[in-house]
Design a protein around this motif. Structure first.
Motif, PDB file in Angstrom:
ATOM      1  N   SER A 148       8.502  21.376  -2.125  1.00 28.16           N
ATOM      2  CA  SER A 148       7.355  22.159  -1.656  1.00 28.16           C
ATOM      3  C   SER A 148       6.451  21.320  -0.765  1.00 28.16           C
ATOM      4  O   SER A 148       5.744  21.847   0.091  1.00 28.16           O
ATOM      5  N   VAL A 149       6.478  19.995  -0.970  1.00 25.23           N
ATOM      6  CA  VAL A 149       5.750  19.050  -0.127  1.00 25.23           C
ATOM      7  C   VAL A 149       6.683  17.868   0.122  1.00 25.23           C
ATOM      8  O   VAL A 149       7.354  17.391  -0.790  1.00 25.23           O
ATOM      9  N   ILE A 150       6.710  17.406   1.359  1.00 28.24           N
ATOM     10  CA  ILE A 150       7.481  16.218   1.737  1.00 28.24           C
ATOM     11  C   ILE A 150       6.471  15.141   2.113  1.00 28.24           C
ATOM     12  O   ILE A 150       5.617  15.378   2.968  1.00 28.24           O
ATOM     13  N   HIS A 151       6.551  13.985   1.475  1.00 31.13           N
ATOM     14  CA  HIS A 151       5.649  12.876   1.798  1.00 31.13           C
ATOM     15  C   HIS A 151       6.481  11.616   1.918  1.00 31.13           C
ATOM     16  O   HIS A 151       7.129  11.196   0.955  1.00 31.13           O
ATOM     17  N   LEU A 152       6.471  10.997   3.098  1.00 33.34           N
ATOM     18  CA  LEU A 152       7.216   9.771   3.338  1.00 33.34           C
ATOM     19  C   LEU A 152       6.252   8.681   3.784  1.00 33.34           C
ATOM     20  O   LEU A 152       5.607   8.808   4.825  1.00 33.34           O
ATOM     21  N   ALA A 153       6.129   7.626   2.983  1.00 31.75           N
ATOM     22  CA  ALA A 153       5.243   6.499   3.280  1.00 31.75           C
ATOM     23  C   ALA A 153       6.109   5.279   3.550  1.00 31.75           C
ATOM     24  O   ALA A 153       6.720   4.734   2.625  1.00 31.75           O
ATOM     25  N   THR A 154       6.173   4.868   4.810  1.00 33.97           N
ATOM     26  CA  THR A 154       7.077   3.792   5.192  1.00 33.97           C
ATOM     27  C   THR A 154       6.733   3.282   6.583  1.00 33.97           C
ATOM     28  O   THR A 154       5.708   3.631   7.147  1.00 33.97           O
ATOM     29  N   HIS A 155       7.608   2.478   7.144  1.00 33.41           N
ATOM     30  CA  HIS A 155       7.461   2.050   8.534  1.00 33.41           C
ATOM     31  C   HIS A 155       8.010   3.137   9.450  1.00 33.41           C
ATOM     32  O   HIS A 155       9.052   3.737   9.160  1.00 33.41           O
ATOM     33  N   GLY A 156       7.325   3.371  10.550  1.00 29.62           N
ATOM     34  CA  GLY A 156       7.809   4.280  11.578  1.00 29.62           C
ATOM     35  C   GLY A 156       7.991   3.510  12.869  1.00 29.62           C
ATOM     36  O   GLY A 156       7.249   2.572  13.153  1.00 29.62           O
ATOM     37  N   LEU A 157       8.979   3.893  13.635  1.00 24.76           N
ATOM     38  CA  LEU A 157       9.278   3.199  14.876  1.00 24.76           C
ATOM     39  C   LEU A 157       9.742   4.208  15.913  1.00 24.76           C
ATOM     40  O   LEU A 157      10.428   5.187  15.583  1.00 24.76           O
ATOM     41  N   GLY A 184       0.822  -1.212   0.000  1.00 24.16           N
ATOM     42  CA  GLY A 184       0.000   0.000   0.000  1.00 24.16           C
ATOM     43  C   GLY A 184       0.851   1.255   0.000  1.00 24.16           C
ATOM     44  O   GLY A 184       0.509   2.256  -0.624  1.00 24.16           O
ATOM     45  N   ALA A 185       1.983   1.226   0.707  1.00 25.79           N
ATOM     46  CA  ALA A 185       2.881   2.387   0.741  1.00 25.79           C
ATOM     47  C   ALA A 185       3.516   2.628  -0.623  1.00 25.79           C
ATOM     48  O   ALA A 185       3.724   3.777  -1.026  1.00 25.79           O
ATOM     49  N   VAL A 186       3.817   1.547  -1.353  1.00 25.45           N
ATOM     50  CA  VAL A 186       4.370   1.695  -2.707  1.00 25.45           C
ATOM     51  C   VAL A 186       3.320   2.337  -3.614  1.00 25.45           C
ATOM     52  O   VAL A 186       3.609   3.284  -4.357  1.00 25.45           O
ATOM     53  N   THR A 187       2.092   1.837  -3.534  1.00 22.31           N
ATOM     54  CA  THR A 187       0.990   2.428  -4.310  1.00 22.31           C
ATOM     55  C   THR A 187       0.805   3.885  -3.915  1.00 22.31           C
ATOM     56  O   THR A 187       0.640   4.763  -4.768  1.00 22.31           O
ATOM     57  N   GLU A 188       0.828   4.141  -2.614  1.00 25.51           N
ATOM     58  CA  GLU A 188       0.679   5.506  -2.099  1.00 25.51           C
ATOM     59  C   GLU A 188       1.772   6.418  -2.645  1.00 25.51           C
ATOM     60  O   GLU A 188       1.498   7.537  -3.084  1.00 25.51           O
ATOM     61  N   ALA A 189       3.015   5.958  -2.622  1.00 28.09           N
ATOM     62  CA  ALA A 189       4.133   6.770  -3.116  1.00 28.09           C
ATOM     63  C   ALA A 189       3.934   7.123  -4.587  1.00 28.09           C
ATOM     64  O   ALA A 189       4.159   8.265  -5.006  1.00 28.09           O
ATOM     65  N   ARG A 190       3.495   6.169  -5.363  1.00 29.43           N
ATOM     66  CA  ARG A 190       3.269   6.430  -6.796  1.00 29.43           C
ATOM     67  C   ARG A 190       2.098   7.393  -7.006  1.00 29.43           C
ATOM     68  O   ARG A 190       2.168   8.287  -7.849  1.00 29.43           O
ATOM     69  N   THR A 191       1.025   7.203  -6.242  1.00 29.27           N
ATOM     70  CA  THR A 191      -0.152   8.074  -6.353  1.00 29.27           C
ATOM     71  C   THR A 191       0.186   9.504  -5.963  1.00 29.27           C
ATOM     72  O   THR A 191      -0.155  10.457  -6.665  1.00 29.27           O
ATOM     73  N   VAL A 192       0.858   9.657  -4.828  1.00 31.94           N
ATOM     74  CA  VAL A 192       1.210  10.992  -4.336  1.00 31.94           C
ATOM     75  C   VAL A 192       2.202  11.660  -5.288  1.00 31.94           C
ATOM     76  O   VAL A 192       2.080  12.853  -5.584  1.00 31.94           O
ATOM     77  N   SER A 193       3.175  10.910  -5.799  1.00 30.86           N
ATOM     78  CA  SER A 193       4.148  11.514  -6.713  1.00 30.86           C
ATOM     79  C   SER A 193       3.482  12.000  -7.998  1.00 30.86           C
ATOM     80  O   SER A 193       3.847  13.049  -8.526  1.00 30.86           O
ATOM     81  N   ARG A 194       2.479  11.255  -8.486  1.00 28.75           N
ATOM     82  CA  ARG A 194       1.730  11.739  -9.666  1.00 28.75           C
ATOM     83  C   ARG A 194       0.999  13.032  -9.323  1.00 28.75           C
ATOM     84  O   ARG A 194       0.987  13.978 -10.114  1.00 28.75           O
ATOM     85  N   ALA A 195       0.382  13.087  -8.149  1.00 27.85           N
ATOM     86  CA  ALA A 195      -0.351  14.288  -7.734  1.00 27.85           C
ATOM     87  C   ALA A 195       0.585  15.484  -7.586  1.00 27.85           C
ATOM     88  O   ALA A 195       0.198  16.616  -7.883  1.00 27.85           O
ATOM     89  N   LEU A 196       1.809  15.233  -7.166  1.00 24.98           N
ATOM     90  CA  LEU A 196       2.771  16.321  -6.941  1.00 24.98           C
ATOM     91  C   LEU A 196       3.666  16.587  -8.144  1.00 24.98           C
ATOM     92  O   LEU A 196       4.423  17.550  -8.159  1.00 24.98           O
ATOM     93  N   GLY A 197       3.606  15.722  -9.158  1.00 21.50           N
ATOM     94  CA  GLY A 197       4.422  15.914 -10.356  1.00 21.50           C
ATOM     95  C   GLY A 197       5.900  15.648 -10.127  1.00 21.50           C
ATOM     96  O   GLY A 197       6.749  16.388 -10.609  1.00 21.50           O
ATOM     97  N   CYS A 198       6.204  14.583  -9.406  1.00 23.83           N
ATOM     98  CA  CYS A 198       7.603  14.239  -9.150  1.00 23.83           C
ATOM     99  C   CYS A 198       7.780  12.729  -9.238  1.00 23.83           C
ATOM    100  O   CYS A 198       6.818  11.992  -9.395  1.00 23.83           O
ATOM    101  N   GLU A 199       9.014  12.278  -9.160  1.00 27.04           N
ATOM    102  CA  GLU A 199       9.322  10.849  -9.199  1.00 27.04           C
ATOM    103  C   GLU A 199       9.445  10.331  -7.771  1.00 27.04           C
ATOM    104  O   GLU A 199      10.123  10.937  -6.944  1.00 27.04           O
ATOM    105  N   PRO A 200       8.830   9.174  -7.479  1.00 27.90           N
ATOM    106  CA  PRO A 200       8.948   8.618  -6.127  1.00 27.90           C
ATOM    107  C   PRO A 200      10.287   7.907  -5.924  1.00 27.90           C
ATOM    108  O   PRO A 200      10.893   7.426  -6.879  1.00 27.90           O
TER     109      PRO A 200
END
Length: 191
Positions: free
Chosen positions: A59-68, A24-40
């Protein structure tokens, strides 16, 4: 406690810990990068150096991963099976962000379990990833204080960015609240 193979005691902070894959995070990264116009940055591309390199000008930072967050402090996993040590290059820590020059992002989203948690410091409050981003100039930081289910988080973030993109001006809190409501209504059985 001694390790049966080496006879040496297990030293906390030196163990290797594996984490489940996050499709889901991989899908999320691809979806968000398309919305922001950048490469994940996905998988082995997401090294600490490659994640930190664009931060000052993003301009936007989005990190989709494991947090600990544990005795070694708060951190985000950047790839695979992580070496549990203070100097591992597989973890993004608050001090890594603090070493960056001023950040120009208006929004940072840490789409990871417990990404809003940190170490409580007397007289300082909670010191963690969110505080590091705020200290470096990011005015709005979205984090989680609990575990996040992978698939519904991906759906939540897709909806969140759809809402942000549809309006010229939107309150991020209102957008997140609306995205949470829609995601809850669309995914019965997951609360």
């Amino acid at each position: 406690v001694a390790d049966a193979k080496s006879g040496l005691p297990k030293i906390d902070g030196w163990s290797v810990q594996s984490f489940a894959a996050l499709p889901g995070a991989v899908t999320e990264a691809r979806t968000v990068s398309r919305a922001l116009g950048c490469e994940p940055l996905i998988g082995p591309q997401a090294t600490k150096a490659e994640v930190l390199r664009p931060l000052p000008t993003a301009s936007v930072i989005h990190l989709a991963t494991h947090g600990l967050e544990d005795e070694l402090g708060p951190r985000l996993l950047l790839e695979g099976a992580a070496q549990e040590s203070m100097d591992s290059e597989q973890w993004l820590r608050p001090e890594d962000i603090m070493e960056c020059e001023s950040l120009s992002a208006q929004l940072a989203v840490l789409s990871a379990c417990n990404s809003g948690r940190g170490q409580s410091e007397r007289g300082e409050g909670v010191v963690g990833l969110a505080r590091a981003l705020l200290a470096r100039g990011v005015p709005t930081v979205a984090v989680a204080l609990w575990p996040l289910p992978d698939s519904s988080t991906s759906a939540l973030m897709r909806t969140f960015y759809e809402i942000l993109r549809k309006k010229d001006s939107v309150d991020v809190g209102d957008a997140m609240r609306e995205a949470m409501r829609r995601t809850r209504d669309e995914t019965p059985g997951e609360a």
